[in-house]
Design an enzyme around this catalytic site. Structure first.
Site, PDB file in Angstrom:
ATOM      1  N   LYS A  95       0.852  -1.195   0.000  1.00 34.06           N
ATOM      2  CA  LYS A  95       0.000   0.000   0.000  1.00 34.06           C
ATOM      3  C   LYS A  95       0.878   1.232   0.000  1.00 34.06           C
ATOM      4  O   LYS A  95       2.004   1.200   0.513  1.00 34.06           O
ATOM      5  CB  LYS A  95      -0.872   0.017   1.255  1.00 34.06           C
ATOM      6  CG  LYS A  95      -2.089   0.899   1.138  1.00 34.06           C
ATOM      7  CD  LYS A  95      -3.184   0.193   0.372  1.00 34.06           C
ATOM      8  CE  LYS A  95      -4.480   0.938   0.385  1.00 34.06           C
ATOM      9  NZ  LYS A  95      -5.597   0.014   0.078  1.00 34.06           N
TER      10      LYS A  95
HETATM   11  N1  GLU Z   1      -7.145   0.430  -3.099  1.00 38.07           N
HETATM   12  C1  GLU Z   1      -7.972  -0.708  -3.352  1.00 38.07           C
HETATM   13  C2  GLU Z   1      -8.015  -1.631  -2.140  1.00 38.07           C
HETATM   14  O1  GLU Z   1      -7.833  -1.207  -1.028  1.00 38.07           O
HETATM   15  C3  GLU Z   1      -7.602  -1.399  -4.650  1.00 38.07           C
HETATM   16  C4  GLU Z   1      -6.248  -2.029  -4.673  1.00 38.07           C
HETATM   17  C5  GLU Z   1      -5.851  -2.558  -6.048  1.00 38.07           C
HETATM   18  O2  GLU Z   1      -6.667  -2.564  -6.945  1.00 38.07           O
HETATM   19  O3  GLU Z   1      -4.688  -2.960  -6.167  1.00 38.07           O
HETATM   20  O4  GLU Z   1      -8.319  -2.777  -2.238  1.00 38.07           O
END
Ligand code: GLU
Length: 477
Positions: A108
């Site tokens: 993240k």
């Molecule tokens: N930000 C989104 C999540 O928390 C999508 C992550 C992604 O598509 O890699 O799942």
């Protein structure tokens, strides 16, 4: 956010939930620790010249687990971004990807910035500079680390990141796969924008297909007529509320936003509220509902389904005892703290956990990544062939009917539906629905089969930790 001193941080909260589940497994302690901890967090401070002065920004990219690569997870833009939060979110990505069988590790990113304070061209400069810092360390890379949108970012930022990567890697034929959530014209996929909200809808549909599970939440029947409260009408909350009200007959009785909440027993028109927010920067003044300034208090409204789709920690030790819903579906990441989770469990509230509920986003990101690596749109080869085979059957049925002297012919509705070959959007939705159903069933099986597993969150952790553990074992760890 909770004001209680007993409330752990977001990362500690995730760890507590992990520990609760892992106690029910018999993993070697070393492996348990290896899975729980965050592998690495990179902090970057960079300067961008804006409005005549040099401004310094702080950003993070955290890699929680590399049991599978690339690692995957969004990039968040918010004032409140910090290392603890990014690490908690990266851990949730690991468990989420494992649960829905998206072949990624967890990561993240975040940038401490309030994007509303900047003009578009300024945001582009900042995003490109942040991306440059991450790309040069392989923290954005099609085979190692693939970001996506999260709170405060969207297609626009992903297009800038993809372009920045392509400029720095001119001979990488797979450059477009370095980030997902791109606009269609920059290598995106149909259905990615709606994906997380759509996934919430599919998750609820699957839950309501199981009368025993519905009964555990003291509910009955289907989604039709269910009274729903939604917190956050951003991309996720908006799509979930829209699909549930327009397609499943649920009634959105309250929408909670930054500046307050709108309440209407008759049900709110989601599209209308969304348009109002877009032109008035908030819900205040909306004519067709009652406005409540203290939005947080509206989380406690008596309802059937509560959908927190905004921030982490909004249901916490302060308000958990007063939450008056039967079912919570965590569209946001970490909206219920570990302490609140315990209180709600004791009250008999069923919680459909974040790592499953909001996995629609990363699921469709997976499809986009595969599309980028295969360099072809889904459905391009088979759509027309499928249509002509279907046409053959319909024509044959019509001549058979004539030959038998019957006046029967297929209805126009059947014909138009049956004859249409699936395009990319239909295929993406079908893949997403299949993923959500299968993941729900894998959690449910554990929830029902084991008397020591009392809730869906623990079941979800058991399934996903089990998967991560077996891939570490396969690597000889
Ligand atoms: N930000 C989104 C999540 O928390 C999508 C992550 C992604 O598509 O890699 O799942």
């Amino acid at each position: 956010m909770s004001s209680s001193k007993n409330e752990p941080s977001f990362r500690q909260s995730v760890d507590m939930m992990f520990n609760r589940a892992v106690r029910l497994m018999d993993l070697p302690p070393g492996l348990e620790e290896k899975i729980r901890v965050c592998n690495a967090t990179y902090t970057v401070r960079f300067g961008v010249r804006l409005r005549g002065e040099l401004k310094t920004f702080t950003g993070y990219r955290s890699v929680h687990s590399e049991h599978m690569e690339p690692v995957k997870g969004g990039i968040r833009y918010a004032d409140s971004v910090n290392q603890d939060e990014v690490e908690a979110l990266a851990a949730l990505m690991t468990y989420k990807c494992a649960l829905v069988e998206a072949p990624f590790g967890g990561s993240k990113g975040g940038l401490c910035i309030d994007p509303r304070q900047y003009e578009e061209h300024e945001l582009e400069l900042i995003t490109r500079r942040f991306a440059y810092e991450l790309i040069k360390r392989d923290l954005i890379n099609p085979s190692q680390n693939v970001p996506a949108p999260d709170m405060g970012t969207g297609e626009r930022e992903m297009a800038w990141i993809a372009d920045q990567y392509a400029r720095m890697n001119t001979t990488d034929i797979n450059a477009r796969a370095c980030v997902t959530g791109k606009p269609l014209n920059a290598g995106g996929i149909a259905g990615r924008v709606e994906a997380t909200g759509r996934g919430v809808q599919y998750a609820l549909q699957e839950f309501f297909r199981e009368p025993d599970d519905v009964a555990k939440a003291n509910l009955s029947g289907t989604l039709d007529g269910k009274r729903v409260v939604v917190q956050g009408l951003g991309n996720v909350g908006y799509h979930a509320a829209k699909f549930l009200s327009e397609e499943d007959g649920s009634k959105i009785i309250a929408i909670i936003e930054r500046d307050g909440a709108l309440v209407s027993d008759a049900g709110l028109d989601v599209e209308d509220v969304r348009n109002w927010i877009a032109t008035h920067q908030g819900v205040a003044g909306y004519p067709n509902a009652t406005y409540v300034e203290n939005g947080t208090a509206v989380l406690e409204t008596d309802c059937d389904i509560l959908i927190p789709a905004a921030m982490e920690g909004v249901i916490n030790l302060d308000n958990a005892a007063r939450i008056s819903t039967k079912l919570i579906i965590e569209a946001a990441n970490g909206p219920v703290t570990a302490g609140a989770d315990e209180i709600l469990r004791e009250k008999g509230v069923v919680i459909i956990p974040d790592m499953f509920a909001n996995a629609g986003g990363v699921t469709v990101s997976y499809f986009e990544w595969v599309k980028n690596l295969s360099h072809i749109r889904f459905g391009r080869m088979q759509r027309r062939q499928e249509e002509s085979r279907n046409e053959l059957i319909v024509n044959e049925l019509e001549s058979l009917s004539k030959a038998l002297g019957s006046t029967w012919s297929p209805s126009a509705n059947f014909k138009s539906k049956y004859l249409r070959g699936a395009g990319e959007l239909e295929l993406v939705r079908s893949g997403l629905d299949d993923t959500m159903r299968a993941a729900y069933q894998s959690m449910r099986e554990v929830w029902h089969a084991r008397s020591d597993v009392k809730d869906l969150r623990t079941a979800a952790y058991l399934v996903s930790i089990g998967k991560v553990a077996s891939s570490y074992r396969a690597k000889g760890l």
